[in-house]
Scaffold this active site. Sequence first.
Site, PDB file in Angstrom:
ATOM      1  N   ASP A 160       0.827  -1.201   0.000  1.00 49.15           N
ATOM      2  CA  ASP A 160       0.000   0.000   0.000  1.00 49.15           C
ATOM      3  C   ASP A 160       0.869   1.261   0.000  1.00 49.15           C
ATOM      4  OD1 ASP A 160      -2.296   1.579   0.104  1.00 49.15           O
ATOM      5  OD2 ASP A 160      -2.228   1.680   2.288  1.00 49.15           O
ATOM      6  N   ASN A 409       7.444  -7.492   6.152  1.00 53.25           N
ATOM      7  CA  ASN A 409       6.251  -6.811   6.664  1.00 53.25           C
ATOM      8  C   ASN A 409       5.001  -7.575   6.253  1.00 53.25           C
ATOM      9  OD1 ASN A 409       4.868  -4.294   7.803  1.00 53.25           O
ATOM     10  ND2 ASN A 409       3.920  -4.503   5.778  1.00 53.25           N
ATOM     11  N   GLU A 410       4.229  -7.973   7.240  1.00 55.15           N
ATOM     12  CA  GLU A 410       2.928  -8.613   7.072  1.00 55.15           C
ATOM     13  C   GLU A 410       2.942  -9.814   6.114  1.00 55.15           C
ATOM     14  OE1 GLU A 410      -0.066  -5.666   6.228  1.00 55.15           O
ATOM     15  OE2 GLU A 410      -0.034  -4.931   8.292  1.00 55.15           O
ATOM     16  N   ASN A 463       1.213  -5.437  13.763  1.00 55.82           N
ATOM     17  CA  ASN A 463       0.461  -4.407  13.047  1.00 55.82           C
ATOM     18  C   ASN A 463      -1.020  -4.634  13.346  1.00 55.82           C
ATOM     19  OD1 ASN A 463       2.985  -3.953  12.013  1.00 55.82           O
ATOM     20  ND2 ASN A 463       2.444  -4.308   9.877  1.00 55.82           N
ATOM     21  N   TYR A 465      -5.034  -2.826  13.816  1.00 61.05           N
ATOM     22  CA  TYR A 465      -5.885  -1.696  13.464  1.00 61.05           C
ATOM     23  C   TYR A 465      -7.290  -1.861  14.017  1.00 61.05           C
ATOM     24  CZ  TYR A 465      -2.176  -0.164  10.333  1.00 61.05           C
ATOM     25  OH  TYR A 465      -0.976   0.268   9.816  1.00 61.05           O
ATOM     26  N   TYR A 469      -9.730  -0.834  10.659  1.00 62.34           N
ATOM     27  CA  TYR A 469     -10.176  -1.891   9.748  1.00 62.34           C
ATOM     28  C   TYR A 469     -11.123  -2.865  10.436  1.00 62.34           C
ATOM     29  CZ  TYR A 469      -6.485  -0.115   6.731  1.00 62.34           C
ATOM     30  OH  TYR A 469      -5.695   0.696   5.950  1.00 62.34           O
ATOM     31  N   GLU A 501       2.675  -1.131  13.923  1.00 64.30           N
ATOM     32  CA  GLU A 501       1.738  -0.283  13.186  1.00 64.30           C
ATOM     33  C   GLU A 501       0.432  -0.206  13.966  1.00 64.30           C
ATOM     34  OE1 GLU A 501       0.944  -1.124   9.091  1.00 64.30           O
ATOM     35  OE2 GLU A 501       3.058  -1.520   8.605  1.00 64.30           O
ATOM     36  N   TRP A 546       1.558   4.266  12.807  1.00 67.44           N
ATOM     37  CA  TRP A 546       1.497   4.290  11.352  1.00 67.44           C
ATOM     38  C   TRP A 546       0.634   5.475  10.949  1.00 67.44           C
ATOM     39  CZ3 TRP A 546       4.475   1.995   8.020  1.00 67.44           C
ATOM     40  CH2 TRP A 546       4.122   2.035   6.664  1.00 67.44           C
ATOM     41  N   LYS A 565      -2.884   8.218   7.008  1.00 72.29           N
ATOM     42  CA  LYS A 565      -2.658   7.859   8.415  1.00 72.29           C
ATOM     43  C   LYS A 565      -1.508   8.618   9.050  1.00 72.29           C
ATOM     44  CE  LYS A 565      -4.650   3.205   8.299  1.00 72.29           C
ATOM     45  NZ  LYS A 565      -4.964   3.146   6.856  1.00 72.29           N
TER      46      LYS A 565
END
Length: 599
Positions: A160, A409-410, A463, A465, A469, A501, A546, A565
Amino acid sequence: MLKPRITATRELVNLDGLWRFAVDKPAVPQPWHALLDGGTEAAVPSSYNDLFVDPEIRDHVGWVWYQRTVRVPRGWAGDRILVRVDAATHAGRVYAGNTLVAEHQGGYTPFDADVTDLVVAGEEFRLTIGVSNELTNVTIPPGSVTVAQDGRRSQKYLHDFYNYAGLARSVWLYSVPRTRITDITVVTDVDGTAGTVDYSVETSTAAEVRVRLRDEAGAVVAAGDGANGRLRVENAVLWQPGAAYLYRLEAELFDGDVLLDSYPLDVGIRTVEVRGTQFLINGEPFYFTGFGKHEDSPVRGKGHDDAYLVHDFQLLRWVGANSFRTSHYPYAEEVIEFADRHGIVVVDETAAVGLNLAVTGGLSGVGTKPTFSPETFGDQTQAAHAQHIRELVARDKNHPSVVMWCLANEPASHEDGARKYFEPLVSLTRSLDPTRPITYSVVMFATFRNDKIADLFDVLSLNRYYGWYLDNGDLASAERNLEKELRGWAERFGKPLIMAEYGADAMPGLRSVWDIPWTEDYQQAFLAMCHRVFDRVDAVTGEHVWNFADFATAPGIHRVDGNRKGVFTRDRKPKSAAHDLRTRWKLARRPASPRSSGS
């Protein structure tokens, strides 16, 4: 991998500026290393995408070409002469005249091209650099190229942030002696009030090696002979977060009394350790405060800019941040050197972002294909990932600000095949550098119940949210669910947890008295909710919001002029949340580690 420097035996010419520029047109084949025409020029360093108004350039998929004439200094006769490309995103080719002299895969680490036999001291040569932005299932980061019915090629990717491309960092011409230092490795430790520096000097051919260590006043505090050894510094001044102190190691090669080569290296004496749920620097608990960042600015894209570098670090200091993560790729080496000099702690990350086909399944976390398989991300992808790790460690192993490696990452760490993919990469990283902890940033689909690789790593970077999300607009539910998950990770693994994040999009100036997502007020309330949770979970040893600043993404209905963000706008104006963070991190004098290691 030694960065080119000017020394008593080495010289350096910066090749930044305006280069001739052209995009590759497969329908019109031509030798692009020949003289480019057409009058188009591009700035180096910068990403080329936002420089031009022509969408055929901005959206081009494939090779582009940079070219300029370079004059070799006349005093370089007898030396080896090299071109250094600090980054070519995502693949590079270098031509001296009509001759291909180097190829490289990977968009964020440097590479050299030896042009000694093709150039003449005092004369000019034509330097051409090709750069490709194509991503596939065997590149890091991964992606895919699709072709529309009308023949237009389009790059798809799973991360992203905008796929900026080009020569985003500097290009250099430099000279080195034929008998030269090729690499230096230092490892520091603390013994009571003394510091130790273990050093290893690699050379192109056998020669006498002498080493001196100077303090910041220039006084010699230790010296040694031989390619390997240990230097002991009594009453050493340690490199500390927020209080950088750098010694200078001077390595020299001699033939009798004749100096053959010399190279200086800044050294920060410090230790890093994970103990229980604590992260220790110099034996003291350290609590990370800061951000995930991006190399991103208007017009330049990912182009390195010293003015933005200085200003961003000023904002880090203003807000009270002590650290950042190089999400989601290695940053320019100038950034890491600046962190060395200014006492900012760095979590250094590879470009392995997007190893997760579950993102195509949305919040269900169920992808249409398995992430790890011969047809998706298999042995070739893993090999490319391994090479990225080798190059990252080789470049940044001596920087005291770098306290941890982040391998991805992720990734889809909850899927079958994750352990087979990552276990060799973890072993490789530990073999290359056994002194630093390693981590990876855990995607929301991977929980403490189903993650398959967490036990391989020293620190768990999450991470999360909740409130954005998940539980969007419902911060009460988000607070309960976030705390429940963090306690689950802590109880199962007993390792330090870093919130790598957490954040919410906010449009500058959009305000409301209610908890309405996309407002500055909601971003403030979201962060306050997360901080309440972190303060209640002892295993949490750091918080990276983040993001530092808004940044460009691929266009789409989920983004309003990029990712919003950031707690600073893309042009570095503070949103309301930046002031809240400053209160928490700086004005409230939050201690380095607010808790003991118990849960």
